[in-house]
Design a protein around this motif. Structure first.
Motif, PDB file in Angstrom:
ATOM      1  N   SER A  29     -30.112  52.584 -21.787  1.00 40.12           N
ATOM      2  CA  SER A  29     -29.316  51.213 -21.398  1.00 40.12           C
ATOM      3  C   SER A  29     -27.952  51.550 -21.402  1.00 40.12           C
ATOM      4  N   GLY A  30     -27.339  50.612 -21.127  1.00 35.42           N
ATOM      5  CA  GLY A  30     -25.699  50.471 -21.146  1.00 35.42           C
ATOM      6  C   GLY A  30     -25.215  51.579 -20.068  1.00 35.42           C
ATOM      7  N   ALA A  31     -23.892  51.860 -20.228  1.00 36.65           N
ATOM      8  CA  ALA A  31     -23.332  52.595 -19.304  1.00 36.65           C
ATOM      9  C   ALA A  31     -24.087  53.980 -18.786  1.00 36.65           C
ATOM     10  N   HIS A  32     -23.977  54.195 -17.895  1.00 34.10           N
ATOM     11  CA  HIS A  32     -24.591  55.604 -17.075  1.00 34.10           C
ATOM     12  C   HIS A  32     -25.940  55.669 -17.107  1.00 34.10           C
ATOM     13  N   SER A  33     -26.835  54.258 -17.631  1.00 32.77           N
ATOM     14  CA  SER A  33     -28.166  54.234 -17.491  1.00 32.77           C
ATOM     15  C   SER A  33     -28.545  53.895 -16.015  1.00 32.77           C
ATOM     16  N   VAL A  34     -29.831  53.800 -15.414  1.00 32.54           N
ATOM     17  CA  VAL A  34     -30.200  53.864 -14.203  1.00 32.54           C
ATOM     18  C   VAL A  34     -29.951  52.310 -13.963  1.00 32.54           C
ATOM     19  N   ARG A  88     -20.112  47.722  -6.684  1.00 35.97           N
ATOM     20  CA  ARG A  88     -18.769  47.625  -7.433  1.00 35.97           C
ATOM     21  C   ARG A  88     -18.878  46.510  -8.293  1.00 35.97           C
ATOM     22  N   VAL A  89     -19.196  45.020  -7.282  1.00 35.68           N
ATOM     23  CA  VAL A  89     -19.358  44.057  -7.733  1.00 35.68           C
ATOM     24  C   VAL A  89     -20.237  43.818  -9.030  1.00 35.68           C
ATOM     25  N   PHE A  90     -21.323  44.572  -8.873  1.00 40.22           N
ATOM     26  CA  PHE A  90     -22.523  44.678  -9.781  1.00 40.22           C
ATOM     27  C   PHE A  90     -22.275  45.710 -10.996  1.00 40.22           C
ATOM     28  N   GLY A  91     -21.278  46.322 -10.828  1.00 35.98           N
ATOM     29  CA  GLY A  91     -21.078  47.364 -11.893  1.00 35.98           C
ATOM     30  C   GLY A  91     -22.136  48.620 -11.801  1.00 35.98           C
ATOM     31  N   VAL A 134     -34.310  61.720  -1.673  1.00 37.20           N
ATOM     32  CA  VAL A 134     -33.917  62.595  -0.688  1.00 37.20           C
ATOM     33  C   VAL A 134     -32.339  63.200  -0.748  1.00 37.20           C
ATOM     34  N   ALA A 135     -31.589  62.132  -1.077  1.00 34.42           N
ATOM     35  CA  ALA A 135     -30.072  62.412  -1.011  1.00 34.42           C
ATOM     36  C   ALA A 135     -29.753  63.146  -2.192  1.00 34.42           C
ATOM     37  N   GLY A 136     -30.576  63.257  -3.046  1.00 34.18           N
ATOM     38  CA  GLY A 136     -30.295  63.684  -4.726  1.00 34.18           C
ATOM     39  C   GLY A 136     -29.224  62.838  -5.361  1.00 34.18           C
ATOM     40  N   THR A 137     -29.424  61.534  -5.245  1.00 34.19           N
ATOM     41  CA  THR A 137     -28.437  60.659  -5.872  1.00 34.19           C
ATOM     42  C   THR A 137     -29.122  59.815  -6.880  1.00 34.19           C
ATOM     43  N   VAL A 138     -28.335  59.174  -7.534  1.00 37.10           N
ATOM     44  CA  VAL A 138     -28.881  58.044  -8.602  1.00 37.10           C
ATOM     45  C   VAL A 138     -27.956  56.770  -8.634  1.00 37.10           C
ATOM     46  N   LEU A 139     -28.496  55.535  -8.700  1.00 35.86           N
ATOM     47  CA  LEU A 139     -27.456  54.700  -8.849  1.00 35.86           C
ATOM     48  C   LEU A 139     -27.278  54.244 -10.287  1.00 35.86           C
ATOM     49  N   ILE A 140     -26.264  54.273 -10.999  1.00 37.83           N
ATOM     50  CA  ILE A 140     -26.181  54.078 -12.369  1.00 37.83           C
ATOM     51  C   ILE A 140     -25.440  52.816 -12.524  1.00 37.83           C
ATOM     52  N   ARG A 141     -25.466  52.338 -13.980  1.00 37.25           N
ATOM     53  CA  ARG A 141     -24.400  51.402 -14.284  1.00 37.25           C
ATOM     54  C   ARG A 141     -23.245  51.972 -14.821  1.00 37.25           C
ATOM     55  N   ALA A 142     -21.989  51.554 -13.912  1.00 37.41           N
ATOM     56  CA  ALA A 142     -20.750  51.983 -14.497  1.00 37.41           C
ATOM     57  C   ALA A 142     -20.241  51.848 -15.795  1.00 37.41           C
TER      58      ALA A 142
END
Length: 142
Positions: A29-34, A88-91, A134-142
């Motif tokens: 949880s927190g910053a840098h979590s999924v 960005r709006v949702f962090g 496929v893109a090798g990416t992950v969306l994380i909390r900023a």
């Protein structure tokens, strides 16, 4: 079958995660979590509404224009801002799983699959859609 051999599971013998992102080395949880589903849906709604607004101003709310504007926004903002305006709006922030800049091709592939919709609805235990895998990416909390 020998006593020390166990049958193969359908999941490819990968241990289940205790939380999304554990196998990627991300915190629970927190910053840098999924980034969780609520934030991602909120970001998608913001991005789609912005695309509809621009489309209404210039193209009379044409459905193809909405989709094209949405895709262009994704492909421009993901590599430059680290996420779309909605992200960005949702962090949230998009990163490469292996670290470093996402570059131009990952957002392109990710956006094409996102616009198709179905790949974005297929998730793994890390709550990553097929478009992110496929893109090798992950969306994380900023």
């Amino acid at each position: 079958m020998p006593a020390n051999t166990r049958p193969s599971s359908s999941s490819g013998d990968i241990a289940p995660s205790r939380y999304p992102g554990e196998r990627l080395g991300l915190p629970e949880s927190g910053a840098h979590s999924v980034g969780r589903v609520g934030r991602r849906i909120g970001a998608l709604v913001v991005d789609w509404m912005l695309a509809m607004l621009v489309s209404a101003m210039f193209f009379g709310s044409d459905a193809w224009a909405n989709t094209a504007i949405f895709a262009i926004m994704q492909m421009v903002f993901l590599p430059t801002l680290g996420g779309s305006i909605g992200h960005r709006v949702f962090g949230l922030r998009l990163i490469r799983v292996t670290g470093g800049w996402v570059g131009p091709w990952r957002p392109l592939v990710r956006t094409i699959l996102l616009v198709i919709v179905v790949p974005a609805l297929v998730w793994d235990s890390d709550q990553r859609g097929f478009h992110d895998k496929v893109a090798g990416t992950v969306l994380i909390r900023a």
